[in-house]
Motif scaffolding. Structure first.
Motif, PDB file in Angstrom:
ATOM      1  N   PHE A  98       0.808  -1.216   0.000  1.00  0.00           N
ATOM      2  CA  PHE A  98       0.000   0.000   0.000  1.00  0.00           C
ATOM      3  C   PHE A  98       0.842   1.267   0.000  1.00  0.00           C
ATOM      4  O   PHE A  98       0.400   2.295  -0.494  1.00  0.00           O
ATOM      5  CB  PHE A  98      -1.026  -0.028   1.140  1.00  0.00           C
ATOM      6  CG  PHE A  98      -2.197  -0.885   0.775  1.00  0.00           C
ATOM      7  CD1 PHE A  98      -3.231  -0.371   0.023  1.00  0.00           C
ATOM      8  CD2 PHE A  98      -2.234  -2.222   1.119  1.00  0.00           C
ATOM      9  CE1 PHE A  98      -4.295  -1.161  -0.367  1.00  0.00           C
ATOM     10  CE2 PHE A  98      -3.292  -3.027   0.735  1.00  0.00           C
ATOM     11  CZ  PHE A  98      -4.322  -2.491  -0.006  1.00  0.00           C
ATOM     12  N   LEU A  99       2.047   1.188   0.503  1.00  0.00           N
ATOM     13  CA  LEU A  99       2.956   2.329   0.384  1.00  0.00           C
ATOM     14  C   LEU A  99       3.312   2.553  -1.083  1.00  0.00           C
ATOM     15  O   LEU A  99       3.285   3.678  -1.575  1.00  0.00           O
ATOM     16  CB  LEU A  99       4.213   2.097   1.220  1.00  0.00           C
ATOM     17  CG  LEU A  99       5.218   3.238   1.241  1.00  0.00           C
ATOM     18  CD1 LEU A  99       4.578   4.486   1.859  1.00  0.00           C
ATOM     19  CD2 LEU A  99       6.446   2.840   2.015  1.00  0.00           C
ATOM     20  N   THR A 100       3.604   1.462  -1.792  1.00  0.00           N
ATOM     21  CA  THR A 100       3.901   1.553  -3.226  1.00  0.00           C
ATOM     22  C   THR A 100       2.700   2.091  -3.994  1.00  0.00           C
ATOM     23  O   THR A 100       2.840   2.971  -4.852  1.00  0.00           O
ATOM     24  CB  THR A 100       4.305   0.164  -3.775  1.00  0.00           C
ATOM     25  OG1 THR A 100       5.402  -0.328  -3.019  1.00  0.00           O
ATOM     26  CG2 THR A 100       4.671   0.247  -5.241  1.00  0.00           C
ATOM     27  N   PHE A 105      -0.084   6.552  -6.963  1.00  0.00           N
ATOM     28  CA  PHE A 105      -1.264   7.376  -7.230  1.00  0.00           C
ATOM     29  C   PHE A 105      -1.165   8.788  -6.659  1.00  0.00           C
ATOM     30  O   PHE A 105      -2.105   9.569  -6.787  1.00  0.00           O
ATOM     31  CB  PHE A 105      -2.532   6.677  -6.716  1.00  0.00           C
ATOM     32  CG  PHE A 105      -2.930   5.530  -7.581  1.00  0.00           C
ATOM     33  CD1 PHE A 105      -3.614   5.739  -8.764  1.00  0.00           C
ATOM     34  CD2 PHE A 105      -2.601   4.226  -7.245  1.00  0.00           C
ATOM     35  CE1 PHE A 105      -3.964   4.691  -9.580  1.00  0.00           C
ATOM     36  CE2 PHE A 105      -2.951   3.164  -8.052  1.00  0.00           C
ATOM     37  CZ  PHE A 105      -3.634   3.400  -9.232  1.00  0.00           C
ATOM     38  N   MET A 106      -0.056   9.116  -6.065  1.00  0.00           N
ATOM     39  CA  MET A 106       0.135  10.449  -5.486  1.00  0.00           C
ATOM     40  C   MET A 106      -0.130  11.585  -6.487  1.00  0.00           C
ATOM     41  O   MET A 106      -0.758  12.583  -6.129  1.00  0.00           O
ATOM     42  CB  MET A 106       1.536  10.573  -4.890  1.00  0.00           C
ATOM     43  CG  MET A 106       1.718  11.806  -4.050  1.00  0.00           C
ATOM     44  SD  MET A 106       0.719  11.788  -2.546  1.00  0.00           S
ATOM     45  CE  MET A 106       1.583  10.578  -1.586  1.00  0.00           C
ATOM     46  N   PRO A 107       0.307  11.474  -7.749  1.00  0.00           N
ATOM     47  CA  PRO A 107       0.047  12.573  -8.689  1.00  0.00           C
ATOM     48  C   PRO A 107      -1.442  12.861  -8.905  1.00  0.00           C
ATOM     49  O   PRO A 107      -1.820  13.973  -9.249  1.00  0.00           O
ATOM     50  CB  PRO A 107       0.686  12.103  -9.997  1.00  0.00           C
ATOM     51  CG  PRO A 107       1.682  11.081  -9.593  1.00  0.00           C
ATOM     52  CD  PRO A 107       1.153  10.443  -8.348  1.00  0.00           C
ATOM     53  N   ALA A 112      -8.335  14.966  -6.163  1.00  0.00           N
ATOM     54  CA  ALA A 112      -9.127  14.609  -4.987  1.00  0.00           C
ATOM     55  C   ALA A 112      -9.110  15.717  -3.942  1.00  0.00           C
ATOM     56  O   ALA A 112     -10.106  15.938  -3.258  1.00  0.00           O
ATOM     57  CB  ALA A 112      -8.608  13.316  -4.381  1.00  0.00           C
ATOM     58  N   LEU A 113      -7.994  16.414  -3.815  1.00  0.00           N
ATOM     59  CA  LEU A 113      -7.885  17.461  -2.800  1.00  0.00           C
ATOM     60  C   LEU A 113      -8.766  18.662  -3.110  1.00  0.00           C
ATOM     61  O   LEU A 113      -9.027  19.476  -2.231  1.00  0.00           O
ATOM     62  CB  LEU A 113      -6.427  17.900  -2.646  1.00  0.00           C
ATOM     63  CG  LEU A 113      -5.496  16.829  -2.079  1.00  0.00           C
ATOM     64  CD1 LEU A 113      -4.055  17.312  -2.106  1.00  0.00           C
ATOM     65  CD2 LEU A 113      -5.909  16.432  -0.682  1.00  0.00           C
TER      66      LEU A 113
END
Length: 183
Positions: A98-100, A105-107, A112-113
């Motif tokens: 889940f860290l990976t 999906f961070m970009p 979402a923010l």
């Protein structure tokens, strides 16, 4: 939606698919039928047309290739998790997995923010997904990969059955797909 349609829904259906959320989703689709069109950006399959390797293929062929790649990844999931857990604990594997995924999906979080409702639903979905994968990993310590794959794939059958139980109409094509998947 008319008043009669709202009265026809069951209590379970309202709990699973609240009418106000369904109306909001329908309104969003009318405004923007392409769910992945964020501020004029194109979706992933369309972006493949710019890649030299995929440029000569039609959008349908690119979509088919991406779809089959995803099926391959999902189909090999249980076996790969079982193999990985021979060398690492389910807890450590879940953390790494889940860290990976989070970093991958961070970009996309910039979209979402912008909307607290999407962020809240994403966190909830992530929680339930992580919990499910965690219990799946624990289960893989107890059983073999083929049994775990069958149990995990049972959602193909169980989701339409739950939908019928909730009063939803399930298309005949879904029942055909269930029959094919069980063979």
């Amino acid at each position: 939606t008319s008043r009669n349609e709202e009265e026809e829904t069951t209590a379970i259906e309202n709990a699973v698919w609240p009418r106000e959320l369904v109306r909001e989703e329908e309104a969003m689709r009318e405004k923007d039928p392409d769910d992945f069109d964020f501020d004029g950006e194109e979706d992933f399959v369309a972006s493949l047309a710019k890649n030299e390797l995929f440029r000569n293929f039609s959008a349908e062929t690119r979509g088919f290739a991406v779809f089959n790649f995803i099926i391959f990844i999902m189909g090999s999931n249980i076996v790969l998790v079982k193999m990985a857990q021979e060398n690492i604990s389910p807890d450590a594997f879940g953390l790494f997995r889940f860290l990976t995924a989070s970093l991958t999906f961070m970009p996309f979080t910039k979209y979402a923010l912008r909307d607290s409702k999407i962020l809240k639903m994403g966190v909830e979905l992530g929680f339930w997904c992580a919990l499910g994968y965690y219990f799946q990993a624990i289960g893989l310590d107890i059983t073999d990969a083929s049994s775990a794959a069958f149990i995990s794939s049972f959602t193909v059958i169980s989701v339409p059955l739950i939908a019928v139980w909730a009063g939803r109409k399930v298309p005949k094509s879904t029942w055909v797909a269930i029959a094919v998947s069980t063979l």
